[in-house]
Scaffold this motif. Sequence first.
Motif, PDB file in Angstrom:
ATOM      1  N   ARG A  72       0.817  -1.203   0.000  1.00  0.00           N
ATOM      2  CA  ARG A  72       0.000   0.000   0.000  1.00  0.00           C
ATOM      3  C   ARG A  72       0.850   1.251   0.000  1.00  0.00           C
ATOM      4  O   ARG A  72       0.422   2.290  -0.453  1.00  0.00           O
ATOM      5  N   GLU A  73       2.086   1.132   0.458  1.00  0.00           N
ATOM      6  CA  GLU A  73       2.983   2.283   0.376  1.00  0.00           C
ATOM      7  C   GLU A  73       3.240   2.676  -1.069  1.00  0.00           C
ATOM      8  O   GLU A  73       3.344   3.847  -1.399  1.00  0.00           O
TER       9      GLU A  73
ATOM     10  N   ARG B 153       0.452   4.967  -2.188  1.00  0.00           N
ATOM     11  CA  ARG B 153       0.517   6.330  -1.644  1.00  0.00           C
ATOM     12  C   ARG B 153       1.673   7.091  -2.268  1.00  0.00           C
ATOM     13  O   ARG B 153       1.545   8.256  -2.622  1.00  0.00           O
ATOM     14  N   ARG B 154       2.807   6.419  -2.393  1.00  0.00           N
ATOM     15  CA  ARG B 154       3.962   7.085  -2.971  1.00  0.00           C
ATOM     16  C   ARG B 154       3.652   7.494  -4.408  1.00  0.00           C
ATOM     17  O   ARG B 154       4.070   8.538  -4.867  1.00  0.00           O
TER      18      ARG B 154
ATOM     19  N   THR C 217       0.818   8.454  -5.625  1.00  0.00           N
ATOM     20  CA  THR C 217      -0.013   9.649  -5.755  1.00  0.00           C
ATOM     21  C   THR C 217       0.833  10.911  -5.712  1.00  0.00           C
ATOM     22  O   THR C 217       0.402  11.964  -6.128  1.00  0.00           O
TER      23      THR C 217
END
Lengths: 541, 107
Positions: free
Chosen positions: A285-286, A289-290, A292
């Motif tokens: 999931r990182e 986010r990264r 985006t």
Amino acid sequence: MKDGVNGVALAVFIFFFLAVTVMGFLASRWRKAENENSLDEWGLGGRSFGTWVTWFLLGGDLYTAYTFVAVPAAIYAAGAAGFFAVPYTILVYPLIFTFLPRLWSVSHKHGYVTTSDFVRGRWDSKGLSLAVAVTGILATMPYIALQLVGIQAVLDVMGVGGGETTHWFIKDLPLLIAFGVLAAYTYSSGLRAPALIAFVKDTLIYIVIAVAIIYIPIKLGGFDEIFAKAGEAYAQTNPATGKPRGSLVPGEAGQWTYATLALGSALALFMYPHSITATLSSRSREVIRRNTTILPLYSLMLGLLALLGFMAIAAGIQVKNGQLAIPQLFETMFPDWFAGVAFAAIGIGALVPAAIMSIAAANLFTRNIYKDFIKPDATPAQETKVSKLVSLLVKVGALAFVLTMDKTVAINFQLLGGIWILQTFPALVGGLFTRWFHRWALLAGWAVGMIYGTVAAYGVASPTQKHFGGSSAEIPGIGEIGYIGLTAFVLNVVVTVVLTFVLKAVKAPEGVDETSPEDYTADAGDRGVDPKLPKVGAETH
Amino acid sequence: MERNSPLDFPSITEVISEGTGIAMPEATQGKQPTITPLRVVIALCLFAPFVAMLWVSSYAKVEPLFAGIPFFYWYQMLWVLVSTALTMVAYKLWQLDQRARKGGDER
């Protein structure tokens, strides 16, 4: 358009096309896993992609050949109104920052391959899951067709599209070849093929845009000159409507349309199955986010690209079909060899999303129609086989669509698809944050949104079309002109909320939620999350 | 959404009180431990682009030009950069927030 074939440009185009074809077939060996006969492998690339691969994949997926052709074409046709694509892509990233990691976690925990998998698990409703799956497939099909339209535009400008009198088979042969190659490597390599080809595509696109945005304005006398000429062109009255062609900034009346289109499209983008497929293929999931924080680079590119529409006007490009404006601009302004590079960028830009879209649609069919309704005990190997076949069928369908029907039909359907896919938002994103809604209320809200959106879009006339002439109509109760999809979405939410109260009051059965709260925040490496892959088919039904 | 939690499934409220699991900074009205100044800042960072971009009348004009490009266009392109910076800030703050919470929970 020049007469005859542009030999140099065509040679460059064919060179790049062959290069990516080889890559497409070799891709199946890239990061190969042992259990290649599972949908996780073929359809999600083993869920193993890191930040950069995901970035290229998502960029390759969302910014399609059609985007490259259509956004500047809209600017070319009407000016400011077409620029809404930029605020639209700005708004996408804060949105996905909040909800996509939750979707990634719950999907990883339960082995969900599609959004409908999640909807079924969360709401315990096969009907709702079917609705989401069918909407996804319907919205994706015309999108694939438009990618082929993008390739056609490039072929036309290079002179290999043939004239009106050419035999249809000769005329469509290049498209058939491109299509056959695409189908073959998607079939054999799955999601790995577009992931690898996306590198080439995006590199080419960035080079072309960088050159175009510097080289063309120099040749045309700078941006002052370009916008002055564009301003004059927009002020001229269009004989068909009796109004000016367009404007450099949206007037009072156009501002609601502009804002609602931007917001509605932003909400809709990550409801499309192909965006979700690219997301779920990431490693953690990182990674999402990264991403985006680096994906907006594409928005910047899109903004620059949109400016090409003004340059086409300033360069005096005259085309009947607005879709040809940009390819024609490239051919007029660039030396032949670089025009070939630009065309290759657009052509490959069509192949990547077409591959991902067909995989996404095939996954939806396999998981949520075939497995849920036809053969519940299908093994992972069978699922993969069905998915591969359906990915072929989907592409043949899109091809037939493009070859037999007028292009405007594909565009109309794509417009409808955007309105439709937005109606799956409450079940999906709503479901990621709360289970307060009632499953039947969600289904009813979806139906109301779909019907309202379709009817409203049918009623929009344009100078050239009686129906489906655009995506904006008067918003009931406000009186401004706004995006139909967003109006339908608001209606959808209202119906869902009201019916949820009613259904809860009468104690209608709510079904069993198979997910638990921790599932939405689980990350790779956490307890209960398989560091490698969830076992497909082992999820709790 | 959490305001509805009396009707809701205990699940959502449980997540919130545990405090480990909030992935949506906006969804934090309600119980005490979930709203922290840090999270308010994150929410603002993510919300700002919506205000700026949907308020079309604030930027629907030609002047001032920048390198010959009307305000309407360069302003929105500038917002691509601004929103990227804001998302990056939100991402960094979110990491801080998570680290603080995980540290508190597990050790």
